[in-house]
Design a protein around this motif. Structure first.
Motif, PDB file in Angstrom:
ATOM      1  N   PHE A 151       3.139   6.977  -9.705  1.00  0.00           N
ATOM      2  CA  PHE A 151       3.132   7.026  -8.245  1.00  0.00           C
ATOM      3  C   PHE A 151       1.994   7.901  -7.732  1.00  0.00           C
ATOM      4  CE2 PHE A 151       6.380   9.849 -10.027  1.00  0.00           C
ATOM      5  CZ  PHE A 151       5.983  11.096  -9.567  1.00  0.00           C
ATOM      6  N   PHE A 152       1.592   7.619  -6.487  1.00  0.00           N
ATOM      7  CA  PHE A 152       0.521   8.366  -5.847  1.00  0.00           C
ATOM      8  C   PHE A 152       1.012   9.722  -5.358  1.00  0.00           C
ATOM      9  CE2 PHE A 152      -1.225   3.997  -4.556  1.00  0.00           C
ATOM     10  CZ  PHE A 152      -2.108   3.971  -5.612  1.00  0.00           C
ATOM     11  N   GLY A 153       0.085  10.462  -4.744  1.00  0.00           N
ATOM     12  CA  GLY A 153       0.420  11.712  -4.076  1.00  0.00           C
ATOM     13  C   GLY A 153       0.620  11.484  -2.592  1.00  0.00           C
ATOM     14  N   LEU A 154       0.050  12.352  -1.766  1.00  0.00           N
ATOM     15  CA  LEU A 154       0.274  12.283  -0.326  1.00  0.00           C
ATOM     16  C   LEU A 154      -0.282  11.001   0.285  1.00  0.00           C
ATOM     17  CD1 LEU A 154       1.165  13.395   2.375  1.00  0.00           C
ATOM     18  CD2 LEU A 154      -0.833  14.915   2.372  1.00  0.00           C
ATOM     19  N   TRP A 155      -1.442  10.536  -0.164  1.00  0.00           N
ATOM     20  CA  TRP A 155      -1.976   9.283   0.353  1.00  0.00           C
ATOM     21  C   TRP A 155      -2.281   8.329  -0.793  1.00  0.00           C
ATOM     22  CZ3 TRP A 155      -4.802  13.895   1.272  1.00  0.00           C
ATOM     23  CH2 TRP A 155      -5.916  14.094   0.442  1.00  0.00           C
ATOM     24  N   GLY A 156      -2.460   7.074  -0.465  1.00  0.00           N
ATOM     25  CA  GLY A 156      -2.711   6.060  -1.472  1.00  0.00           C
ATOM     26  C   GLY A 156      -3.953   6.346  -2.281  1.00  0.00           C
ATOM     27  N   GLN A 179      -5.733   8.558   5.818  1.00  0.00           N
ATOM     28  CA  GLN A 179      -4.520   7.847   6.220  1.00  0.00           C
ATOM     29  C   GLN A 179      -4.706   6.328   6.202  1.00  0.00           C
ATOM     30  OE1 GLN A 179      -3.589   9.396  10.104  1.00  0.00           O
ATOM     31  NE2 GLN A 179      -5.078   8.111  11.162  1.00  0.00           N
ATOM     32  N   GLY A 180      -5.955   5.867   6.236  1.00  0.00           N
ATOM     33  CA  GLY A 180      -6.211   4.436   6.106  1.00  0.00           C
ATOM     34  C   GLY A 180      -5.814   3.880   4.753  1.00  0.00           C
ATOM     35  N   ASN A 181      -5.655   4.757   3.753  1.00  0.00           N
ATOM     36  CA  ASN A 181      -5.187   4.330   2.428  1.00  0.00           C
ATOM     37  C   ASN A 181      -3.668   4.288   2.342  1.00  0.00           C
ATOM     38  OD1 ASN A 181      -7.841   4.222   1.332  1.00  0.00           O
ATOM     39  ND2 ASN A 181      -7.827   6.444   1.081  1.00  0.00           N
ATOM     40  N   GLY A 182      -2.997   4.635   3.452  1.00  0.00           N
ATOM     41  CA  GLY A 182      -1.545   4.694   3.463  1.00  0.00           C
ATOM     42  C   GLY A 182      -1.059   6.063   3.042  1.00  0.00           C
ATOM     43  N   LEU A 183       0.038   6.519   3.632  1.00  0.00           N
ATOM     44  CA  LEU A 183       0.617   7.819   3.326  1.00  0.00           C
ATOM     45  C   LEU A 183       2.013   7.645   2.744  1.00  0.00           C
ATOM     46  CD1 LEU A 183      -0.485   9.714   6.585  1.00  0.00           C
ATOM     47  CD2 LEU A 183      -1.492   9.952   4.303  1.00  0.00           C
ATOM     48  N   TRP A 184       2.445   8.647   2.009  1.00  0.00           N
ATOM     49  CA  TRP A 184       3.778   8.627   1.385  1.00  0.00           C
ATOM     50  C   TRP A 184       4.832   8.372   2.449  1.00  0.00           C
ATOM     51  CZ3 TRP A 184       8.314  11.495   1.760  1.00  0.00           C
ATOM     52  CH2 TRP A 184       9.192  11.418   0.664  1.00  0.00           C
ATOM     53  N   PRO A 185       5.898   7.592   2.184  1.00  0.00           N
ATOM     54  CA  PRO A 185       6.328   7.153   0.841  1.00  0.00           C
ATOM     55  C   PRO A 185       5.955   5.719   0.455  1.00  0.00           C
ATOM     56  CG  PRO A 185       8.142   6.906   2.368  1.00  0.00           C
ATOM     57  CD  PRO A 185       6.986   7.463   3.169  1.00  0.00           C
ATOM     58  N   SER A 241      -1.145   0.481   4.045  1.00  0.00           N
ATOM     59  CA  SER A 241      -2.505   0.733   4.526  1.00  0.00           C
ATOM     60  C   SER A 241      -2.765   0.100   5.878  1.00  0.00           C
ATOM     61  CB  SER A 241      -3.518   0.195   3.515  1.00  0.00           C
ATOM     62  OG  SER A 241      -3.405  -1.206   3.381  1.00  0.00           O
ATOM     63  N   GLY A 242      -2.007  -0.959   6.205  1.00  0.00           N
ATOM     64  CA  GLY A 242      -2.187  -1.610   7.491  1.00  0.00           C
ATOM     65  C   GLY A 242      -3.453  -2.416   7.593  1.00  0.00           C
ATOM     66  N   SER A 243      -4.079  -2.719   6.454  1.00  0.00           N
ATOM     67  CA  SER A 243      -5.352  -3.432   6.472  1.00  0.00           C
ATOM     68  C   SER A 243      -5.225  -4.829   7.055  1.00  0.00           C
ATOM     69  CB  SER A 243      -5.922  -3.515   5.056  1.00  0.00           C
ATOM     70  OG  SER A 243      -5.014  -4.161   4.183  1.00  0.00           O
ATOM     71  N   SER A 275       0.133   6.746  10.680  1.00  0.00           N
ATOM     72  CA  SER A 275      -0.652   7.787  11.348  1.00  0.00           C
ATOM     73  C   SER A 275      -0.072   9.160  11.030  1.00  0.00           C
ATOM     74  CB  SER A 275      -0.650   7.577  12.865  1.00  0.00           C
ATOM     75  OG  SER A 275       0.659   7.671  13.395  1.00  0.00           O
ATOM     76  N   ALA A 276      -0.924  10.175  11.043  1.00  0.00           N
ATOM     77  CA  ALA A 276      -0.520  11.564  10.827  1.00  0.00           C
ATOM     78  C   ALA A 276      -0.938  12.382  12.046  1.00  0.00           C
ATOM     79  CB  ALA A 276      -1.168  12.119   9.569  1.00  0.00           C
TER      80      ALA A 276
END
Length: 391
Positions: free
Chosen positions: A210-215, A322-328, A332-334, A341-342
């Motif tokens: 799994f990733f960390g805070l962002w993708g 945040q464009g890479n997506g954030l947890w959880p 990405s919303g691409s 958003s943060a």
């Protein structure tokens, strides 16, 4: 109940919260799927949906599709079929080597479908096969009574042997119809109320990739550690959550695959073949587990509040990623079907907001079955999970 001390604990706590929020137990074979891009529909909607079912899950509470081990249902199944010996038949000898080669190529090029009638109709107008169109069709009809031969023929047109992509049934349109009628789900976890014990789960706590805070970030990075241990609360709601079940298309033969599973070290497996029962279903085999159903969400709304205090530099770093997506879920919303958003308060505390549009599905997890369960030896387990979900 406690505050996670690191990202591993936070991910474990989220696993428990999500499983419970969806109506399951943490002893059920549930797996989180991350990242979770929206599936907005379009010409490739079926292919994107079926790719999740074609991916063979690893033994982890989290499946990171970007870190997949590369084992794909169709490709590995083709390998198994190539390692099985069908019952003797005279189809190939009846049509001869030239016609056999032409027929194999025609299957790969989608010029003809499998089956005796299709062969005869094609062979009548194929120069090397016209003389054996009728006799070949009769021999093929007899040969197709053997489930292994039939399975080997039926999978030939599909990738990577042929050009046909993997298929499952039903597809995206039916899934979306069912999703709109599925029940809503929600859950909430306060910063000090996380349950992080996953030792009794189906993987005995194994959770990786799994990733960390962002993708794309590391779960062991300093900023991910600060986020996880600084106090995190989550509030999540889904207008609809569907356990979506689909079966493999015409490329798959359950009888032949079942024969392979039930006969370790003997026929129909060929002897001295690098693909065998152990390399397929054994301890290190590539087809030990299958995604029996996908958990698909509609109109997701998630709020994540982090009590940690982030410096201006850290805030800029988070917002630039945040464009890479954030947890959880790392949406990405691409494709425009979701938004992440943060925002930060005056003390540097962070709120992450993740939403998805109505009727734009998000795959958030799956139910994992062993090969034996998938083949129906323990079919009641899957039935029970679905009954629990809707109870």
């Amino acid at each position: 109940m406690a505050t996670p001390s690191n990202f591993v604990d936070l991910q474990a706590g989220f696993y428990n919260a999500l499983v419970q929020g969806l109506g399951y137990s943490n002893q059920d074979p549930f797996q989180i799927i991350q990242p979770s891009p929206p599936l907005p529909g379009g010409d490739d909607a079926d292919d994107l949906l079926w790719a999740y079912l074609n991916n063979l899950p690893v033994a982890s509470l989290t499946q990171n599709t970007q870190f997949s081990g590369g084992n794909q249902f169709l490709a590995d199944y083709q390998g198994v079929m190539s390692a099985l010996q069908s019952a003797p038949n005279n189809f190939q000898s009846t049509i001869g080597p030239t016609c056999w080669a032409a027929y194999q190529q025609a299957l790969k090029d989608h010029e003809v479908k499998t089956g005796a009638v299709a062969f005869r109709n094609w062979a009548l107008y194929c120069q090397p096969c016209s003389a054996v169109a009728t006799s070949g069709a009769s021999a093929l009809a007899a040969a197709m009574l053997d489930p292994i031969f039939a399975a080997q023929m039926n999978v030939t047109p599909y990738k990577p042997v042929g050009d046909e992509p993997v298929t499952f049934s039903p597809g995206y349109s039916k899934m979306l119809t069912l999703l709109k009628k599925a029940p809503s789900r929600s859950f909430e976890v306060s910063a000090s109320n996380w349950q992080t014990d996953v030792s009794k789960t189906w993987t005995q706590g194994s959770n990786k990739g799994f990733f960390g805070l962002w993708g794309g970030s590391s779960s062991s990075s300093s900023i991910s550690g600060k986020f996880a241990s600084g106090g995190v609360s989550v509030k999540a709601s889904f207008d609809n959550v569907l356990p979506f079940n689909a079966t493999p298309g015409d490329w798959y033969g359950s009888s032949a695959f079942g024969m392979a599973f039930n006969n370790p070290g003997k026929a129909p497996w060929m002897s001295n073949n690098p693909i065998n029962w152990d390399t397929t279903f054994g301890k290190n085999g590539n087809m030990q587990r299958f995604s029996s159903s996908l958990l698909i969400a509609n109109k997701m709304n998630i709020s994540v509040v982090s009590a940690a205090q982030y410096s201006q530099g850290e805030q800029s770093q988070i917002q630039s990623n945040q464009g890479n997506g954030l947890w959880p879920f790392y949406c990405s919303g691409s494709s425009g079907g979701s938004s992440t958003s943060a925002s930060f308060d005056k003390d540097g505390g962070m709120t992450v907001t993740i939403t998805s549009k109505a009727n734009v599905p998000i795959v958030i997890g799956c139910i994992v079955l062993t090969a034996g369960q998938y083949l129906g030896h323990e079919a009641l387990a899957s039935k029970r999970l679905i009954e629990e979900f809707y109870s």
